[in-house]
Motif scaffolding. Structure first.
Motif, PDB file in Angstrom:
ATOM      1  N   UNK A  71       8.308  16.924 -15.304  1.00 29.59           N
ATOM      2  CA  UNK A  71       7.645  17.043 -16.577  1.00 29.59           C
ATOM      3  C   UNK A  71       6.395  17.563 -16.849  1.00 29.59           C
ATOM      4  N   UNK A  72       5.528  17.116 -16.043  1.00 34.15           N
ATOM      5  CA  UNK A  72       3.988  17.532 -16.209  1.00 34.15           C
ATOM      6  C   UNK A  72       4.046  18.980 -15.654  1.00 34.15           C
ATOM      7  N   UNK A  73       4.638  19.470 -14.739  1.00 35.29           N
ATOM      8  CA  UNK A  73       4.874  20.787 -14.266  1.00 35.29           C
ATOM      9  C   UNK A  73       5.042  21.498 -15.446  1.00 35.29           C
ATOM     10  N   UNK A  74       6.128  21.275 -16.171  1.00 34.50           N
ATOM     11  CA  UNK A  74       6.809  22.144 -17.347  1.00 34.50           C
ATOM     12  C   UNK A  74       5.630  22.255 -18.369  1.00 34.50           C
ATOM     13  N   UNK A  75       4.827  21.065 -18.663  1.00 35.93           N
ATOM     14  CA  UNK A  75       3.749  21.312 -19.796  1.00 35.93           C
ATOM     15  C   UNK A  75       2.419  22.052 -18.809  1.00 35.93           C
ATOM     16  N   UNK A  76       2.051  21.776 -17.772  1.00 36.84           N
ATOM     17  CA  UNK A  76       1.104  22.438 -17.074  1.00 36.84           C
ATOM     18  C   UNK A  76       1.451  24.087 -17.149  1.00 36.84           C
ATOM     19  N   UNK A  77       2.655  24.427 -16.726  1.00 35.34           N
ATOM     20  CA  UNK A  77       2.814  25.945 -16.640  1.00 35.34           C
ATOM     21  C   UNK A  77       3.004  26.429 -18.351  1.00 35.34           C
ATOM     22  N   UNK A  78       3.338  25.795 -19.020  1.00 33.36           N
ATOM     23  CA  UNK A  78       3.398  26.493 -20.545  1.00 33.36           C
ATOM     24  C   UNK A  78       1.925  26.455 -21.017  1.00 33.36           C
ATOM     25  N   UNK A  79       1.031  25.391 -20.638  1.00 36.14           N
ATOM     26  CA  UNK A  79      -0.425  25.707 -21.054  1.00 36.14           C
ATOM     27  C   UNK A  79      -1.099  26.780 -20.231  1.00 36.14           C
ATOM     28  N   UNK A  80      -0.750  27.145 -18.991  1.00 34.72           N
ATOM     29  CA  UNK A  80      -1.388  27.769 -17.965  1.00 34.72           C
ATOM     30  C   UNK A  80      -1.124  29.235 -18.484  1.00 34.72           C
ATOM     31  N   UNK A  81       0.280  29.544 -19.053  1.00 30.79           N
ATOM     32  CA  UNK A  81       0.824  30.734 -19.266  1.00 30.79           C
ATOM     33  C   UNK A  81       0.301  31.538 -20.332  1.00 30.79           C
ATOM     34  N   UNK A  82      -0.554  30.920 -21.204  1.00 26.60           N
ATOM     35  CA  UNK A  82      -1.453  31.533 -22.254  1.00 26.60           C
ATOM     36  C   UNK A  82      -2.672  32.155 -21.662  1.00 26.60           C
ATOM     37  N   UNK A  83      -3.123  31.814 -20.493  1.00 21.10           N
ATOM     38  CA  UNK A  83      -4.418  32.378 -19.955  1.00 21.10           C
ATOM     39  C   UNK A  83      -4.174  33.550 -19.252  1.00 21.10           C
ATOM     40  N   UNK A  84      -3.076  34.381 -19.429  1.00 18.92           N
ATOM     41  CA  UNK A  84      -2.840  35.557 -18.699  1.00 18.92           C
ATOM     42  C   UNK A  84      -3.656  35.649 -17.450  1.00 18.92           C
ATOM     43  N   UNK A  85      -3.230  35.089 -16.583  1.00 22.01           N
ATOM     44  CA  UNK A  85      -3.556  34.974 -14.977  1.00 22.01           C
ATOM     45  C   UNK A  85      -3.286  36.207 -14.372  1.00 22.01           C
ATOM     46  N   UNK A  87      -2.514  38.383 -10.800  1.00 23.59           N
ATOM     47  CA  UNK A  87      -1.402  38.333  -9.684  1.00 23.59           C
ATOM     48  C   UNK A  87      -2.022  37.273  -8.545  1.00 23.59           C
ATOM     49  N   UNK A  88      -3.418  37.623  -8.294  1.00 18.88           N
ATOM     50  CA  UNK A  88      -3.869  36.718  -7.336  1.00 18.88           C
ATOM     51  C   UNK A  88      -4.160  35.385  -7.842  1.00 18.88           C
ATOM     52  N   UNK A  89      -4.672  35.255  -8.936  1.00 18.21           N
ATOM     53  CA  UNK A  89      -4.845  33.713  -9.499  1.00 18.21           C
ATOM     54  C   UNK A  89      -3.745  32.921  -9.726  1.00 18.21           C
ATOM     55  N   UNK A  90      -2.235  33.660  -9.718  1.00 24.55           N
ATOM     56  CA  UNK A  90      -1.213  33.134  -9.779  1.00 24.55           C
ATOM     57  C   UNK A  90      -0.734  32.559  -8.439  1.00 24.55           C
ATOM     58  N   UNK A  91      -1.260  33.610  -7.616  1.00 21.87           N
ATOM     59  CA  UNK A  91      -0.792  32.927  -6.040  1.00 21.87           C
ATOM     60  C   UNK A  91      -1.661  31.728  -5.852  1.00 21.87           C
ATOM     61  N   UNK A 304       6.908  28.647 -14.322  1.00 15.68           N
ATOM     62  CA  UNK A 304       7.038  29.162 -15.676  1.00 15.68           C
ATOM     63  C   UNK A 304       5.891  30.438 -15.754  1.00 15.68           C
ATOM     64  N   UNK A 305       4.823  30.134 -14.976  1.00 16.56           N
ATOM     65  CA  UNK A 305       3.766  30.999 -15.507  1.00 16.56           C
ATOM     66  C   UNK A 305       4.066  32.573 -14.786  1.00 16.56           C
ATOM     67  N   UNK A 306       4.954  32.652 -13.716  1.00 18.14           N
ATOM     68  CA  UNK A 306       5.401  33.847 -13.463  1.00 18.14           C
ATOM     69  C   UNK A 306       6.529  34.597 -14.158  1.00 18.14           C
TER      70      UNK A 306
END
Length: 562
Positions: A71-85, A87-91, A304-306
């Motif tokens: 559940x925390x992973x879903x929330x964290x992914x939705x929050x971080x996905x707005x930061x436009x990371x 490819x290196x930062x995603x890794x 989720x971020x990818x």
């Protein structure tokens, strides 16, 4: 006046007045005791409830942490996905989850080998053969039922009808091609024990022949002036791909365990070594399990971020995703529990309630092999399955039992047929069922095994493989419920085999008790017969005659006769 005063004082100090005070004092003491007892009872009740909650939390702490991690992973992914990371930062962001996968893969090799060697060596050949036969029948039967469910749902929901406009260009997907025939997959499966480190994989290469002076030249089927690579005849060549050959390890470990048992006393030391190695591996697994919630949180969040334009994919392939997940729910929620109940006559959901942690791990990692350590631990500790059964059958099931994969592969094959407006006849449907059931055995040892298996099915029924990229685009969604169903099938199979083994042990014990009772009865009859014969000899009139013929044995009788 004085007398009256004395009388009044005497009345005030009378014995009746003292007794009244004592009674009141006793009542106050009793009331205080009752209040004290009530307070102690309430405190005991609170401490009891606290101890119950403490025991509940201690027993289900890993489950709570793992589910919280998702559940925390879903929330964290939705929050971080707005930061436009980038490819290196995603890794970098996905690294904690990658560490979990690496740790789980680290213990797969010793866990599979040591578990199967110790399991095969601890079971005698007769029970090993019987349990192995039941396991193979269960795996093949459930996979065939799962394939039938997938085909039926695909024809009922019809996910490919009306989706002819859907193509890979509109979704910006890369094309996926298959360079493999159906027979090549079965040849790869037959050669798995030959290379334990690498996975057999057949590839096609252009055929070359030697020219006049031993010079190698291309064998062309078109005119000599043309040099078209498409004209070259493609020849299958056996190669190896990087990756752990789990199926080969399973077969080797089983045969090696049986060989150690055949050695008798000479193989006991090596069997004890593998048993100790296995227990040490399970200790490592218990340590890794405390990192699972943290790693799962970053696995889910990074996925989720990818995601890119997931709304378009889900709306375009919604029917296919719905049909696949519905098949997993039907098979995992109805069919498999009914099979377990038919064999054991026990509540299957009570059994499954102890496996929430492996299910959550399977949902997050999408790997049956990576879920194997936690599955073995929970099946043994929470459900009481015999170690010899669980450590023998679960590694095999993680490799060859792919019920969830069979469902989505059959749905995908029918979906692509409907997408290309191809009518499937009865023979092609039967080919889909058989090919999905048989080829799912080796899916775990092939990179992107599910997609390659769909390519094998499409080649078998004569359909193009150009649309496989659609399956690959949403594989990360469907593969989560696929892995959960695969793990559930393995766990319920272990529970069924444990029940069958207990029934066999009870029958064997009853037979031994019956044989012991018969032996005791025969001994009693024999003792009575011996006692009667001795009594007859003593009272027989032939004793004197026999003594007369045997002078050495009865000298006194001889003297009396003389």
């Amino acid at each position: 006046m004085a007398k009256t005063k004395r009388e009044i004082n005497g009345h005030a100090n009378s014995p009746n007045s003292g007794s009244t005070d004592q009674i009141l004092a006793k009542e106050e003491k009793n009331q205080k005791k009752m209040e004290k007892m009530k307070m102690e009872t309430e405190s005991e009740g609170r401490s009891c409830s606290r101890s119950k909650w403490t025991r509940f939390l201690a027993r289900n702490l890993m489950v709570i942490l793992t589910v919280s991690g998702v559940l925390l992973g879903v929330g964290l992914g939705m929050a971080v996905s707005r930061m436009q990371l980038t490819r290196a930062q995603m890794t970098y962001f996905a690294f904690p989850g990658e560490m979990l996968l690496r740790m789980l893969k680290m213990v797969i090799l010793p866990l599979v080998v040591c578990s199967l060697v110790s399991g095969a060596a601890s079971l005698d050949t007769r029970s090993l053969g019987k349990l192995g036969g039941v396991a193979v029948g269960y795996f093949l039967g459930t996979t065939l039922v799962a394939s039938a469910i997938g085909v039926a749902l695909a024809f009922i929901i019809k996910p490919g009808v009306g989706a002819a406009a859907l193509n890979t260009n509109s979704l910006a997907l890369e094309s996926v091609t298959a360079d493999k025939e159906t027979v090549d997959s079965f040849l790869d499966l037959s050669s798995v024990p030959l290379a334990l480190k690498l996975t057999p994989c057949t590839r096609y290469r252009p055929f070359r022949i030697s020219g006049p002076r031993g010079v190698s030249k291309l064998y062309l089927t078109c005119s000599p002036s043309e040099s078209c690579w498409d004209c070259l005849p493609q020849v299958p060549v056996g190669t190896d791909t990087d990756g752990m050959n789990i199926l080969g390890l399973v077969l080797f470990a089983m045969v090696f365990g049986v060989a150690l048992r055949k050695l008798g006393a000479e193989g006991e030391e090596l069997i004890r070594f593998f048993n100790s190695f296995n227990e040490a591996t399970m200790v490592l697994v218990s340590w890794i399990m405390w990192y699972v919630p943290f790693g799962i949180m970053f696995l889910v969040a990074s996925k989720i971020v990818e995601m890119e334009d997931v709304v378009l994919l889900v709306t375009s392939l919604g029917k296919y995703i719905f049909a696949s997940i519905l098949g997993h729910i039907i098979h995992g929620g109805i069919v498999l529990p009914l099979i377990y109940f038919a064999f054991t006559r026990k509540n299957p959901f009570t059994f499954l309630s102890g496996l929430i942690t492996p299910f959550t791990t399977a949902f997050a990692t999408c790997s049956s092999s990576a879920t194997l350590p936690s599955l073995i631990k929970c099946v043994e500790e929470n459900n009481g399955v015999d170690k010899r059964i669980s450590r023998f059958i679960l590694p095999i099931g993680a490799t060859v039992n792919m019920d969830g994969a069979a469902i989505f592969q059959c749905v995908a094959a029918v979906f692509i047929a409907q997408l290309n407006n191809a009518e499937l006849n009865a023979g092609q449907i039967f080919t889909i069922l058989v090919t999905a059931t048989a080829s799912s055995v080796g899916a775990a040892g092939i990179p992107a095994g599910g997609i390659i298996t769909i390519a094998i099915i499409l080649e078998a029924i004569g359909l193009p493989t150009n649309d496989l990229s659609l399956m690959l685009a949403v594989d990360w969604i469907v593969d989560r419920t696929t892995t959960v169903v695969n793990v559930e099938g393995d766990a319920l199979g272990a529970g069924i085999l444990h029940h069958i083994n207990l029934q066999e042990m009870k029958k064997k014990k009853q037979q031994e008790e019956a044989e012991e009772e018969e032996a005791e009865e025969l001994m009693e009859v024999r003792v009575e017969a011996v006692a009667n014969s001795e009594a007859e000899e003593e009272s027989s009139s032939l004793v004197t005659h026999k003594a007369a013929k045997d002078p050495e044995a009865m000298p006194e009788a001889i003297e009396s006769m003389l």
